[in-house]
Scaffold this active site. Structure first.
Site, PDB file in Angstrom:
ATOM      1  N   HIS A 259      35.604  49.683  43.373  1.00 39.71           N
ATOM      2  CA  HIS A 259      36.286  48.409  43.094  1.00 39.71           C
ATOM      3  C   HIS A 259      37.417  48.192  44.103  1.00 39.71           C
ATOM      4  O   HIS A 259      37.512  47.129  44.738  1.00 39.71           O
ATOM      5  CB  HIS A 259      36.836  48.460  41.665  1.00 39.71           C
ATOM      6  CG  HIS A 259      37.649  47.282  41.265  1.00 39.71           C
ATOM      7  ND1 HIS A 259      37.275  46.408  40.268  1.00 39.71           N
ATOM      8  CD2 HIS A 259      38.854  46.821  41.700  1.00 39.71           C
ATOM      9  CE1 HIS A 259      38.187  45.467  40.124  1.00 39.71           C
ATOM     10  NE2 HIS A 259      39.177  45.703  40.973  1.00 39.71           N
ATOM     11  N   GLU A 260      38.266  49.219  44.267  1.00 34.80           N
ATOM     12  CA  GLU A 260      39.406  49.088  45.173  1.00 34.80           C
ATOM     13  C   GLU A 260      38.973  49.048  46.634  1.00 34.80           C
ATOM     14  O   GLU A 260      39.561  48.337  47.449  1.00 34.80           O
ATOM     15  CB  GLU A 260      40.390  50.239  44.945  1.00 34.80           C
ATOM     16  CG  GLU A 260      40.978  50.296  43.544  1.00 34.80           C
ATOM     17  CD  GLU A 260      41.710  49.023  43.161  1.00 34.80           C
ATOM     18  OE1 GLU A 260      42.283  48.376  44.057  1.00 34.80           O
ATOM     19  OE2 GLU A 260      41.713  48.665  41.975  1.00 34.80           O
TER      20      GLU A 260
ATOM     21  N   HIS B 211      38.156  45.572  47.756  1.00 37.59           N
ATOM     22  CA  HIS B 211      39.356  44.821  48.126  1.00 37.59           C
ATOM     23  C   HIS B 211      39.779  45.159  49.555  1.00 37.59           C
ATOM     24  O   HIS B 211      40.078  44.286  50.372  1.00 37.59           O
ATOM     25  CB  HIS B 211      40.530  45.186  47.192  1.00 37.59           C
ATOM     26  CG  HIS B 211      40.457  44.611  45.823  1.00 37.59           C
ATOM     27  ND1 HIS B 211      40.241  43.276  45.577  1.00 37.59           N
ATOM     28  CD2 HIS B 211      40.606  45.205  44.603  1.00 37.59           C
ATOM     29  CE1 HIS B 211      40.254  43.066  44.260  1.00 37.59           C
ATOM     30  NE2 HIS B 211      40.475  44.213  43.658  1.00 37.59           N
TER      31      HIS B 211
ATOM     32  N   ASP C  11      43.288  40.769  39.027  1.00 35.46           N
ATOM     33  CA  ASP C  11      42.562  40.060  40.087  1.00 35.46           C
ATOM     34  C   ASP C  11      42.286  38.616  39.689  1.00 35.46           C
ATOM     35  O   ASP C  11      42.321  37.712  40.530  1.00 35.46           O
ATOM     36  CB  ASP C  11      41.236  40.780  40.380  1.00 35.46           C
ATOM     37  CG  ASP C  11      41.453  42.160  40.983  1.00 35.46           C
ATOM     38  OD1 ASP C  11      42.438  42.328  41.724  1.00 35.46           O
ATOM     39  OD2 ASP C  11      40.644  43.063  40.720  1.00 35.46           O
TER      40      ASP C  11
END
Length: 392
Positions: free
Chosen positions: A89-90, A93, A184
């Site tokens: 997930h990170e 980004h 987010d």
């Protein structure tokens, strides 16, 4: 799992990529890197990993009886697997931010999930949207991928892990789309309001208040949990709700404060803050330079090369620290700072661009120049700080 851009205030972070080494936060451990960004684990992660291991152990014992103490090892492995999906997930980004030209200093896994430290703020709404939305979409994709594997996964610990990934990632993905900062979804809302209104300030304020409302809703959840899902909240539920609510409220409040500060930045214009400047040869005695500056009421002194090009800026603190009796015997160059890259600024610079400039090259004085390179004046950092305080 919000991406975390740095919010420049009067002395904030640069919006452009930086080559300065990143200082590792205290209590963190580097475990690798992704696309040039450090992957860090905070000390709080070990606490939550142990907690997950303890909570999952009874379920492991039901699925695979007879493991004994190894059930805690299996629970810890599940925690590592779960945070592996958080890392994805990170990382999404980070990769999108890097593709858009931003520096990503680190990815940190912590108690509440993860955080991607992105240096600078999005310059356009679509950049904000792209960086923010990719994280939840990645989590949802991982959850759906695990769901697709479920029918072909054999019973036992492997099926337990797959089902855990389905639930955790779909939950993380959906909840992160809740429209409130620092989630987010809050940044997605910010980008949409920004795009519609043309005001990043308005977008931040709306999304921050969304975060505050979300924090209140989370705090109220245990009171309605029994009616909604049919189970009474226990002590752990109340603790987690309190922690999450505080996280959301604090992050939303920080965003509101940042927005308030940023709204004052346009009043900072270098041209209006410039001090009258005296240009002198670098070998002129300091006492004579000060006398000439006082005579013309100059607030800054610039030294010149033999051919008249700007060479250095007199440092006011160094000047004041030089005793009066020594000034006739030392050259101006003894209290000057050479005009290195970043100390020459265009006279028309202002607002956030000015803040980024003086942040990337910290100094007490800067030389303001016209487009042709000629001298306009000297900008003192203390004058910028004073103007910022007075703009409230």
């Amino acid at each position: 799992m919000p991406a975390s851009p740095s919010d420049p205030g009067p002395h904030g972070s640069s919006d452009r990529p930086s080559t300065a080494p990143t200082k590792r936060p205290p209590g963190s451990l580097k475990v690798g890197s992704i696309a040039g960004s450090d992957v860090l684990i905070s000390s709080s992660w070990f606490v939550v990993a142990a907690l997950i291991a303890v909570l999952v152990a009874p379920i492991v014992d039901q699925v695979q009886p007879g493991l004994g103490a190894l059930k805690y090892v299996a629970g810890a492995a599940f925690a590592v697997l779960l945070y592996g999906s958080v890392l994805l997930h990170e990382a999404s980004h980070a990769l999108v931010a890097r593709r858009l030209g931003f520096t990503v200093s680190s990815i940190t896994l912590h108690f509440l999930g993860g955080m991607t430290s992105i240096e600078g703020e999005a310059r356009r709404p679509r950049e904000e949207f792209a960086i923010a939305v990719v994280g939840p979409l990645t989590s949802i994709a991982v959850g759906l991928g695990a769901l697709a594997l479920r029918p072909v996964t054999p019973d036992g610990l492997l099926l337990l892990a797959v089902e855990g990934l389905v639930v955790a990632n779909l939950l993380v993905g959906v909840l992160n789309l809740v429209p409130g900062l620092p989630l987010d979804g809050g940044r997605v809302l910010k980008s949409l309001v920004w795009g519609v209104t043309g005001s990043v300030h308005r977008g931040t304020v709306v999304a921050a208040w969304g975060g505050r409302l979300t924090a209140v809703a989370v705090l109220v959840w245990p009171l309605v949990q029994a009616q909604v899902v049919g189970s009474e909240p226990d002590l752990l539920d109340f603790v987690l709700v309190l922690i999450i609510s505080m996280f959301l409220w604090t992050g939303a409040t920080a965003a509101l404060v940042s927005a308030r500060l940023r709204s004052r930045l346009p009043s900072l214009q270098a041209r209006g803050l410039a001090r009258r400047t005296l240009s002198v040869p670098a070998d002129l005695p300091l006492a004579e330079a000060v006398r000439r500056a006082n005579e013309v009421q100059a607030g800054g002194i610039v030294t010149l090369t033999a051919d008249g090009a700007p060479l250095g800026l007199v440092n006011e603190a160094a000047l004041l620290a030089t005793p009066q009796e020594r000034r006739p015997w030392v050259p101006v160059s003894s209290v000057t700072r050479t005009l290195e890259t970043g100390l020459r600024l265009p006279v028309g610079i202002g607002g956030e661009e000015l803040v980024r400039a003086i942040t990337s090259t910290p100094a007490t004085e800067y030389l303001l120049v016209h487009e042709d390179g000629s001298i306009y004046g000297v900008l003192a950092t203390e004058d910028v700080d004073r103007a910022f305080r007075e703009s409230r």
